[in-house]
Design a protein around this motif. Structure first.
Motif, PDB file in Angstrom:
ATOM      1  N   LEU A  72       2.657   4.483  -3.729  1.00 38.61           N
ATOM      2  CA  LEU A  72       1.922   3.878  -4.838  1.00 38.61           C
ATOM      3  C   LEU A  72       1.979   2.364  -4.711  1.00 38.61           C
ATOM      4  CD1 LEU A  72       2.683   6.039  -7.898  1.00 38.61           C
ATOM      5  CD2 LEU A  72       0.554   5.706  -6.675  1.00 38.61           C
ATOM      6  N   VAL A  73       2.943   1.886  -3.908  1.00 37.72           N
ATOM      7  CA  VAL A  73       3.133   0.436  -3.786  1.00 37.72           C
ATOM      8  C   VAL A  73       1.839  -0.279  -3.350  1.00 37.72           C
ATOM      9  CG1 VAL A  73       4.469  -1.354  -2.633  1.00 37.72           C
ATOM     10  CG2 VAL A  73       5.583   0.740  -3.372  1.00 37.72           C
ATOM     11  N   PRO A  74       1.091   0.241  -2.324  1.00 42.23           N
ATOM     12  CA  PRO A  74      -0.113  -0.486  -1.907  1.00 42.23           C
ATOM     13  C   PRO A  74      -1.101  -0.721  -3.057  1.00 42.23           C
ATOM     14  CG  PRO A  74       0.420   1.177  -0.292  1.00 42.23           C
ATOM     15  CD  PRO A  74       1.361   1.381  -1.434  1.00 42.23           C
ATOM     16  N   PHE A  75      -1.210   0.251  -3.991  1.00 46.07           N
ATOM     17  CA  PHE A  75      -2.148   0.036  -5.099  1.00 46.07           C
ATOM     18  C   PHE A  75      -1.740  -1.184  -5.920  1.00 46.07           C
ATOM     19  CE2 PHE A  75      -3.664   4.306  -4.246  1.00 46.07           C
ATOM     20  CZ  PHE A  75      -5.030   4.143  -4.468  1.00 46.07           C
ATOM     21  N   MET A  76      -0.422  -1.410  -6.006  1.00 48.15           N
ATOM     22  CA  MET A  76       0.023  -2.541  -6.819  1.00 48.15           C
ATOM     23  C   MET A  76      -0.467  -3.865  -6.255  1.00 48.15           C
ATOM     24  SD  MET A  76       3.801  -1.620  -8.174  1.00 48.15           S
ATOM     25  CE  MET A  76       3.805  -2.985  -9.309  1.00 48.15           C
ATOM     26  N   PHE A  77      -0.491  -3.998  -4.921  1.00 46.28           N
ATOM     27  CA  PHE A  77      -0.893  -5.326  -4.447  1.00 46.28           C
ATOM     28  C   PHE A  77      -2.396  -5.501  -4.312  1.00 46.28           C
ATOM     29  CE2 PHE A  77      -0.799  -3.706  -0.154  1.00 46.28           C
ATOM     30  CZ  PHE A  77       0.463  -3.212   0.115  1.00 46.28           C
ATOM     31  N   VAL A  78      -3.162  -4.427  -4.624  1.00 46.72           N
ATOM     32  CA  VAL A  78      -4.616  -4.578  -4.587  1.00 46.72           C
ATOM     33  C   VAL A  78      -5.186  -4.762  -5.993  1.00 46.72           C
ATOM     34  CG1 VAL A  78      -6.746  -3.341  -4.083  1.00 46.72           C
ATOM     35  CG2 VAL A  78      -4.908  -3.330  -2.442  1.00 46.72           C
ATOM     36  N   GLY A 118       0.496  -8.410  -8.320  1.00 47.82           N
ATOM     37  CA  GLY A 118       1.030  -7.447  -7.359  1.00 47.82           C
ATOM     38  C   GLY A 118       1.206  -8.029  -5.973  1.00 47.82           C
ATOM     39  N   GLN A 119       0.471  -9.146  -5.698  1.00 49.27           N
ATOM     40  CA  GLN A 119       0.605  -9.746  -4.362  1.00 49.27           C
ATOM     41  C   GLN A 119       1.994 -10.346  -4.158  1.00 49.27           C
ATOM     42  OE1 GLN A 119      -2.796 -12.334  -4.442  1.00 49.27           O
ATOM     43  NE2 GLN A 119      -4.015 -10.544  -4.954  1.00 49.27           N
ATOM     44  N   GLY A 120       2.758 -10.450  -5.248  1.00 47.75           N
ATOM     45  CA  GLY A 120       4.143 -10.883  -5.121  1.00 47.75           C
ATOM     46  C   GLY A 120       4.933  -9.945  -4.231  1.00 47.75           C
ATOM     47  N   LEU A 121       4.509  -8.639  -4.197  1.00 48.82           N
ATOM     48  CA  LEU A 121       5.200  -7.666  -3.344  1.00 48.82           C
ATOM     49  C   LEU A 121       5.014  -8.009  -1.877  1.00 48.82           C
ATOM     50  CD1 LEU A 121       4.283  -4.328  -5.125  1.00 48.82           C
ATOM     51  CD2 LEU A 121       6.507  -5.428  -5.065  1.00 48.82           C
ATOM     52  N   LEU A 122       3.911  -8.709  -1.561  1.00 50.33           N
ATOM     53  CA  LEU A 122       3.684  -9.116  -0.164  1.00 50.33           C
ATOM     54  C   LEU A 122       4.203 -10.532   0.039  1.00 50.33           C
ATOM     55  CD1 LEU A 122       0.060  -7.781   0.315  1.00 50.33           C
ATOM     56  CD2 LEU A 122       2.172  -6.805   1.180  1.00 50.33           C
TER      57      LEU A 122
END
Length: 677
Positions: free
Chosen positions: A574-580, A585-589
């Motif tokens: 589910l993590v990828p949905f957070m950064f899109v 959510g881009q904080g995860l990247l």
């Protein structure tokens, strides 16, 4: 001195995995990497020599400057030449080279020689090729398709042919797909005579980075690093009820880094760890699922991240270090989910304490073999020092070569090679030569796929298919970002069912990434989203090679093992949905680059990471049906809903998710304890 009883015990455990199970697991590696011929005598020597020359050439190009117009074709020439000798045309021709293999191998070298000899003149006439250009170009395209078929099966060549048919048949297609169409000559010109087709970005990455990493991996493997990582994990994690599961998780992280292949990590680890998991009380399918999930972590873990990570850097024109940076938090969250699942397993299955015989204490192992960690860290060290990725791997390989001589049992050239006569004969059988050979043989299937992917990328650039596709997806999604993201993940997943991770990332990066970026998602987030879903296809039936290989080792059911593997990995996907879906959510990247990170809001990054970790924990508990104690069906549903809410960015969803988690916690605490039977 080893204690004889220990040795006997160890042998008994090793025997628990039958020959046939390992044989079957090897078949899955073959499915991913192609079924190779095994030769003896002069043929074996010839292939070893060719592979060693290929590795030496690529190590030389890492250090010296070789023009792109020479490097890429020579790389493809080497790859095709070896593919036709090492991989048989059909299983019934295994272990011998037929006359047609020699013809294919020689023609591929001729096509490359013709291209290099023609120089700039050939590139200049790519829109209007001459007859010989067409002959050699057509031959090379067919040979690339055949090499892909031999190493990775029918699917990839068929997809390439479909794309070429699309380029030729443009005017005859129904509406949104129409384009003006191209003649065969123009198509061959782009594919063979420019750096847009077969010799495009994918082959660039394969010829400069991927092969250096496979050589580096082979150096580590032949100097005994893999064995050390497994022994180290056993010693560090053994002895607790969750020790067995934790060992698998830690070892897969250490092993997967350098190998970057999910199936290979699963098999290497499974053959050692399955007896131990069985001893603790894992059933066959759950053990297989855990092993496969660990192997999957191998593909997304820095410092290597599988071949696709180099392609991300190439496509986005950013430094490889930025790609590593983006992978840090998602990788930590993936392993956090796995560790949680392992903890829950121990409580759910009531696993006892099992003590494994340790090879040595953690301190003892580290004191003897500390330099194996040095090789792993040295890549990142060189990059931070300002070396290019290519030179960083080159120097890391040099470091691992020289440090291997610190102990006689890890030396890549054994000490007695230098004593007495027969120096060359001893050198020929040394681990060093095996590693140089293994490095080139190990890259063949990926490199053939990269050459084929070049055909696809060439067609997409030529016909503008990427733009058309993204418009169609956005129309279907009604312009909603959530729906577009879901559709994109499905497209990547479906493409990934058929082709390896590297290929599915390339195809979807050219076709589908644009749909997300058109709706305002930054390109780095879109590409990482696609990368993670391409990786997910490694564990999706019908081509879930990692779980199938794990099932072969544990003797479980392949499909049940795949479902178990999903259970272990789903929270992390589910993590990828957070950064899109949301800028926060881009904080995860880590904001996608070192520059952006310097001005980033650390508080927001911490917040999004914590809510994400909480969401993963809620999902893990919901899927496993166990939080503080066994969960009722209602509690499971609430936990899963809470997990999805926490993964959706935005404070309203987060508050609701946290509230649900607290409700379930209260329900579990207040529920009367059942009396132990």
């Amino acid at each position: 001195m080893t204690d004889p009883q220990h040795t006997a015990e160890h042998v008994a455990v090793s025997e628990a995995i039958s020959e046939s199970a390992l044989q079957k697991a090897e078949e899955y590696i073959e499915q991913e990497e192609g079924a190779a011929n095994k030769f003896k005598g002069w043929m074996a020597a010839f292939i070893t020599l060719t592979a060693v020359v290929m590795s030496a050439f690529h190590l030389y190009t890492a250090y010296a400057i070789v023009p792109t117009q020479t490097l890429r074709p020579v790389h493809v020439g080497f790859v095709l030449f070896l593919c036709f000798l090492v991989f048989p045309m059909a299983p019934r021709f295994r272990h011998r080279v037929m006359w047609w293999d020699w013809i294919a191998a020689i023609v591929s070298v001729a096509a490359v020689a013709y291209l290099i000899h023609g120089g700039d003149d050939i590139t200049d006439r790519n829109t209007d090729p001459e007859m010989w250009d067409m002959v050699f170009g057509g031959a090379l395209i067919l040979l690339v398709l055949e090499a892909m078929r031999r190493t990775a099966g029918w699917i990839m060549p068929v997809i390439c042919l479909a794309f070429m048919a699309y380029a030729l048949g443009g005017p005859y297609l129904p509406a949104p797909w129409t384009h003006k169409g191209y003649e065969i000559g123009r198509l061959i010109g782009v594919m063979y005579m420019t750096l847009e087709g077969i010799f495009g970005a994918a082959v660039d990455v394969s010829s400069s980075l991927i092969i250096l990493f496979t050589i580096f991996g082979a150096f580590l493997q032949y100097s005994g690093a893999g064995k050390f990582y497994i022994d180290f994990s056993f010693s560090a994690m053994g002895g607790k009820p969750t020790g067995a599961g934790r060992t698998v998780v830690l070892a897969s992280f250490l092993l997967g880094g350098p190998s970057g292949s999910g199936v290979a990590t699963t098999v290497t680890l499974g053959s050692v760890a399955w007896p131990m998991l069985a001893k603790v009380g894992y059933e066959r399918n759950a053990a297989g699922g855990l092993l496969a999930a660990g192997g999957l972590g191998a593909i997304i873990s820095p410092p290597v991240l599988g071949a696709a990570a180099f392609l991300i850097a190439e496509f986005l024109k950013i430094s490889y270090l930025d790609v590593l940076l983006m992978a840090v938090i998602p990788t930590l969250l993936f392993y956090f989910a796995l560790f949680l699942m392992v903890e829950i397993d121990a409580r759910k299955y009531g696993m006892g304490n099992t003590v494994f015989e340790k090879v040595d204490s953690v301190w003892g192992l580290t004191r003897k073999y500390w330099f194996h960690f040095l090789s792993l860290v040295s890549i990142i060290f060189f990059m931070m020092w300002g070396f290019s990725p290519v030179l960083s791997v080159f120097w890391a390989t040099v470091v691992s070569f020289f440090t291997s001589f610190l102990r006689s049992d890890t030396a890549l050239v054994t000490y007695d090679t230098f004593r007495g006569g027969q120096f060359w004969k001893k050198l020929a059988t040394s681990p060093f030569v095996k590693a140089m050979e293994g490095g080139s043989i190990g890259v063949l299937n990926v490199a053939a796929t990269c050459a084929g992917a070049g055909i696809i990328v060439g067609v997409v650039t030529l016909t503008g298919l990427g733009l058309k596709f993204s418009t169609i997806v956005i129309d279907y999604a009604g312009g909603s970002l959530l729906m577009t993201a879901i559709f994109t993940s499905l497209v990547v997943w479906i493409v990934g069912l058929a082709v390896p991770v590297t290929a599915s990332y390339i195809i979807c990066a050219v076709i589908a990434a644009q749909a997300l970026t058109n709706l305002g998602v930054p390109d780095f987030a879109a590409h990482m989203f696609i990368f993670y879903y391409a990786v997910l296809s490694e564990v999706s039936p019908p081509t879930a090679l990692s779980p199938f290989a794990a099932a072969a080792i544990t003797g479980g059911d392949p499909y049940k093992t795949t479902l178990q593997c999903w259970k272990y990995t789903v929270p992390a996907f589910l993590v990828p949905f957070m950064f899109v879906l949301d800028p926060s959510g881009q904080g995860l990247l880590l904001m996608g680059s070192t520059k952006a990170l310097a001005n980033a809001n650390w508080w927001s990054i911490a917040e999004v990471t914590v809510t994400c970790a909480l969401g993963i924990a809620a999902l893990a508990a919901g899927f496993q049906g166990w939080a503080l104690r066994r969960a009722s069906p209602l509690e499971r549903v609430l936990l899963i809903v809470a997990g999805f809410l926490l993964a959706y960015p935005g404070w309203l969803a987060d508050v609701a998710g946290i509230a649900l988690v607290l409700v379930v916690g209260a329900m579990q605490v207040l529920r009367p304890q059942p009396q132990p039977a």
